[in-house]
Scaffold this motif. Structure first.
Motif, PDB file in Angstrom:
ATOM      1  N   UNK A 252      57.519  52.691  47.286  1.00 52.12           N
ATOM      2  CA  UNK A 252      58.305  51.684  46.586  1.00 52.12           C
ATOM      3  C   UNK A 252      58.775  52.140  45.220  1.00 52.12           C
ATOM      4  N   UNK A 253      58.518  51.282  44.234  1.00 46.51           N
ATOM      5  CA  UNK A 253      58.963  51.566  42.865  1.00 46.51           C
ATOM      6  C   UNK A 253      58.295  52.813  42.298  1.00 46.51           C
ATOM      7  N   UNK A 254      57.087  53.135  42.774  1.00 54.01           N
ATOM      8  CA  UNK A 254      56.406  54.331  42.284  1.00 54.01           C
ATOM      9  C   UNK A 254      57.206  55.589  42.608  1.00 54.01           C
ATOM     10  N   UNK A 255      57.841  55.622  43.756  1.00 55.76           N
ATOM     11  CA  UNK A 255      58.656  56.771  44.136  1.00 55.76           C
ATOM     12  C   UNK A 255      59.796  56.986  43.137  1.00 55.76           C
ATOM     13  N   UNK A 256      60.425  55.881  42.714  1.00 54.33           N
ATOM     14  CA  UNK A 256      61.529  55.975  41.749  1.00 54.33           C
ATOM     15  C   UNK A 256      61.031  56.533  40.414  1.00 54.33           C
ATOM     16  N   UNK A 257      59.878  56.054  39.965  1.00 58.41           N
ATOM     17  CA  UNK A 257      59.326  56.539  38.699  1.00 58.41           C
ATOM     18  C   UNK A 257      58.985  58.022  38.781  1.00 58.41           C
ATOM     19  N   UNK A 258      58.400  58.418  39.887  1.00 56.65           N
ATOM     20  CA  UNK A 258      58.003  59.817  40.039  1.00 56.65           C
ATOM     21  C   UNK A 258      59.229  60.726  40.187  1.00 56.65           C
ATOM     22  N   UNK A 259      60.213  60.274  40.920  1.00 57.58           N
ATOM     23  CA  UNK A 259      61.424  61.091  41.084  1.00 57.58           C
ATOM     24  C   UNK A 259      62.162  61.247  39.756  1.00 57.58           C
ATOM     25  N   UNK A 260      62.238  60.163  38.974  1.00 57.28           N
ATOM     26  CA  UNK A 260      62.905  60.259  37.674  1.00 57.28           C
ATOM     27  C   UNK A 260      62.151  61.209  36.754  1.00 57.28           C
TER      28      UNK A 260
ATOM     29  N   UNK B  70      60.251  63.701  37.620  1.00 53.09           N
ATOM     30  CA  UNK B  70      60.374  65.071  38.123  1.00 53.09           C
ATOM     31  C   UNK B  70      61.756  65.664  37.814  1.00 53.09           C
ATOM     32  N   UNK B  71      62.800  64.861  37.977  1.00 51.74           N
ATOM     33  CA  UNK B  71      64.162  65.365  37.824  1.00 51.74           C
ATOM     34  C   UNK B  71      64.645  65.399  36.381  1.00 51.74           C
ATOM     35  N   UNK B  72      64.297  64.379  35.607  1.00 56.79           N
ATOM     36  CA  UNK B  72      64.845  64.253  34.250  1.00 56.79           C
ATOM     37  C   UNK B  72      63.813  64.464  33.149  1.00 56.79           C
ATOM     38  N   UNK B  73      62.524  64.426  33.513  1.00 54.31           N
ATOM     39  CA  UNK B  73      61.479  64.529  32.495  1.00 54.31           C
ATOM     40  C   UNK B  73      61.216  63.225  31.772  1.00 54.31           C
ATOM     41  N   UNK B  74      61.921  62.146  32.163  1.00 56.98           N
ATOM     42  CA  UNK B  74      61.709  60.832  31.548  1.00 56.98           C
ATOM     43  C   UNK B  74      60.522  60.166  32.228  1.00 56.98           C
ATOM     44  N   UNK B  75      59.432  60.021  31.503  1.00 56.81           N
ATOM     45  CA  UNK B  75      58.183  59.531  32.082  1.00 56.81           C
ATOM     46  C   UNK B  75      58.140  58.014  32.175  1.00 56.81           C
ATOM     47  N   UNK B  76      59.013  57.335  31.442  1.00 58.35           N
ATOM     48  CA  UNK B  76      59.143  55.885  31.525  1.00 58.35           C
ATOM     49  C   UNK B  76      60.620  55.555  31.698  1.00 58.35           C
ATOM     50  N   UNK B  77      60.896  54.337  32.107  1.00 59.58           N
ATOM     51  CA  UNK B  77      62.276  53.880  32.235  1.00 59.58           C
ATOM     52  C   UNK B  77      62.958  53.991  30.874  1.00 59.58           C
ATOM     53  N   UNK B  78      64.041  54.754  30.752  1.00 59.49           N
ATOM     54  CA  UNK B  78      64.681  54.932  29.440  1.00 59.49           C
ATOM     55  C   UNK B  78      65.212  53.647  28.834  1.00 59.49           C
ATOM     56  N   UNK B  79      65.377  52.604  29.657  1.00 63.34           N
ATOM     57  CA  UNK B  79      65.856  51.325  29.135  1.00 63.34           C
ATOM     58  C   UNK B  79      64.736  50.523  28.484  1.00 63.34           C
ATOM     59  N   UNK B  80      63.484  50.955  28.693  1.00 63.45           N
ATOM     60  CA  UNK B  80      62.352  50.242  28.107  1.00 63.45           C
ATOM     61  C   UNK B  80      62.203  50.617  26.640  1.00 63.45           C
ATOM     62  N   UNK B  81      62.040  49.624  25.800  1.00 63.17           N
ATOM     63  CA  UNK B  81      61.853  49.874  24.362  1.00 63.17           C
ATOM     64  C   UNK B  81      60.463  49.482  23.892  1.00 63.17           C
TER      65      UNK B  81
ATOM     66  N   UNK C 254      52.409  53.125  29.604  1.00 65.33           N
ATOM     67  CA  UNK C 254      53.383  52.653  30.582  1.00 65.33           C
ATOM     68  C   UNK C 254      53.863  51.257  30.207  1.00 65.33           C
ATOM     69  N   UNK C 255      55.084  50.920  30.634  1.00 63.90           N
ATOM     70  CA  UNK C 255      55.509  49.537  30.479  1.00 63.90           C
ATOM     71  C   UNK C 255      54.650  48.677  31.385  1.00 63.90           C
ATOM     72  N   UNK C 256      54.219  47.524  30.867  1.00 62.72           N
ATOM     73  CA  UNK C 256      53.230  46.714  31.570  1.00 62.72           C
ATOM     74  C   UNK C 256      53.705  46.290  32.961  1.00 62.72           C
ATOM     75  N   UNK C 257      54.907  45.743  33.049  1.00 56.75           N
ATOM     76  CA  UNK C 257      55.384  45.244  34.336  1.00 56.75           C
ATOM     77  C   UNK C 257      55.701  46.385  35.296  1.00 56.75           C
TER      78      UNK C 257
END
Length: 513
Positions: free
Chosen positions: A223-231, A233-244, A457-460
């Protein structure tokens, strides 16, 4: 509306809002206000007083300061400061460079927090925060997403705390079991012995831990974990870049320090562990009297005071290392400010979670669910399963595994003794298992909040990515409790559960590729 089916509405609406909007503070605030309106039959002035009292009670208990909550909040701030000083002195970078030479794979980087989560079993709060601080430099370097790290932390911390008799959780549970045994005059049972016998019956906790290692070894990202891991791996962004509002994330805040040492990170953390555990033993001995045993020490320890004491010593040491660090470095006031600021999102969420906990307690949501269990005519074979599901929902709705323990352990004991005393231990174990399951899924659980804090990590994001794994573990547990209920064979039910988990993991891995 209190103590009725309507008491379920405010927590459910709040949880739905959290999952739909991902705006934690807004959703918690809505749940607090709606719950207060339900308590006072939509009387506006009385409802606003209820909201104020829920906030005021966090800091003032009667006419005295609620010092335990102050200790925990200060510990979070100390942890942020300590992390900031370790980063500003170059310790975090040095540890990451060293660890990357020793642990060369992403799989190995994920095994570190998993193993540490098992080793540091003394308390779930301490586990969640300490393991995150140790592991984050290594997992960051190997591009493990923060959501994945939060899952690895959360799914070992509470399960280990509830399985270990020598922990703050274990001591509390053993004390409660002792009261149940005494109340029902069960001369063939002893509190500690009963707890130990219950360990293999606590199927969810064991399955959750085993699943952590399966997820790591088989790279099972769902699920959502796959998206986080793929991002990551590919971009080096460990959290959603939109999260502040990411707690504890101090990356690129300070001047680069080339001469940092591993000791600048490891020594403060080791001191934190030693000082905190020592403080737990000291406060436990002070509260246990002359006849203190290891069990009574951990039963009577003051966890929050111990965290505060250990945190104060550790942050002082980290500050000393920072002062002694030569070369170009960031101003100390900036480090203090950034460290404190990094913990504010977690503190805001925790305060609102405490407030909603008070509101839900006054709504008597837990009492209503307990009443439903008591009034239902349970078949003996289904007793562990039904208790597991009810406790899971109760902990999910209230965000408190300890609150669920307090309500449901005596009730489960009463039901089991009335039906068949041989079902006492499976029923009590099902309470523990269900409470941890609900706690893992709840966005208002303090353990969930602190796990995301420790991981940065972002809580949600943490809640949403962990839920699929928790549900898998729960489904396996359902089968395990059916086998236990119908056969009475503890080890067969546990072995079958682990085997079923392996089959599910292999099937999901094949489907997901």
């Amino acid at each position: 509306m209190t103590g009725t089916i309507y008491s379920l509405i405010p927590p459910l609406i709040m949880i739905i809002l959290v999952l739909l909007t991902r705006k934690v503070l807004l959703s918690l605030g809505a749940g607090i206000l709606l719950g207060a309106l339900f308590i006072h039959q939509f009387n506006i002035s009385e409802s606003l007083k209820e909201v104020w009292n829920s906030f005021y009670g966090i800091f003032i208990d009667g006419n005295e300061l609620n010092i335990g909550n102050f200790y925990l909040l200060l510990f979070l701030i100390f942890l942020g400061m300590m992390t900031a000083f370790m980063t500003a002195s170059g310790g975090t970078q040095a540890f990451g460079a060293w660890a990357s030479k020793k642990i060369k794979t992403k799989k190995g980087a994920q095994l570190l927090p998993s193993v540490l989560g098992i080793i540091i079993f003394i308390d779930d709060y301490f586990n969640s925060l300490a393991v995150g601080q140790v592991s984050r430099p290594l997992t960051d370097r190997h591009k493990v997403s923060r959501a994945k790290l939060a899952y690895l932390i959360d799914s070992t911390s509470a399960p280990m705390a509830v399985l270990s008799p020598v922990s703050s959780w274990g001591a509390y549970i053993i004390g409660t079991i002792g009261i149940i045994i005494a109340d029902h005059e069960l001369t063939n049972f002893q509190a500690l012995g009963s707890f130990v016998q219950m360990i293999p019956m606590n199927i969810y906790a064991i399955i959750a831990i085993v699943l952590v290692f399966f997820v790591t070894l088989f790279k099972l990202d769902l699920g959502a974990m796959r998206k986080h891991e793929q991002r990551a791996e590919k971009t080096g962004e460990l959290v959603d870049p939109e999260r502040t509002d990411i707690p504890g994330d101090l990356k690129d805040q300070f001047a680069k320090v080339e001469s940092g040492r591993i000791s600048h990170l490891l020594v403060p953390i080791i001191v934190l562990v030693i000082a905190t555990v020592s403080a737990m033993i000291i406060t436990g001995m002070q509260n246990s009297g002359a006849d203190a045993t290891l069990l009574t020490i951990f039963e009577n320890t003051n966890v929050n005071k111990s965290l505060f004491s250990g945190g104060l010593i550790a942050v002082s040491l980290a500050f000393l290392f920072y002062l002694l660090q030569g070369g170009k470095k960031s101003p100390s006031l900036k480090v203090l400010a950034e460290g404190t600021k990094s913990m504010l999102p977690a503190i805001y969420i925790l305060i609102l979670a405490w407030m909603i906990g008070t509101i839900i307690e006054n709504l008597q949501t837990g009492e209503y669910l307990a009443q439903v269990v008591q009034e239902s005519e349970l078949s003996l074979a289904y007793l562990p399963l039904i208790i597991f599901l009810v406790c899971g929902f109760m902990a999910f709705a209230t965000g408190s595994s300890w609150g669920t323990f307090g309500i449901m352990l005596p009730i489960a004991g009463q039901i089991a003794v009335a039906i068949d005393v041989n079902m006492l231990l499976p029923a009590l174990a099902a309470v523990l298992a269900g409470s941890v399951f609900g706690d893992h899924c709840s966005p208002i659980s303090d353990t969930t909040i602190l796990s995301s804090t420790g991981a940065g990590s972002h809580h949600i994001d943490h809640v949403i990515t962990q839920i699929p794994y928790s549900i898998i573990a729960a489904l396996v547990t359902v089968v395990g409790y059916l086998i236990l209920g119908f056969t009475g064979f503890v080890w067969i039910s546990l072995f079958a559960s682990i085997l079923l988990l392996l089959v599910i993991v292999l099937v999901l891995k094949r489907i997901s590729g």
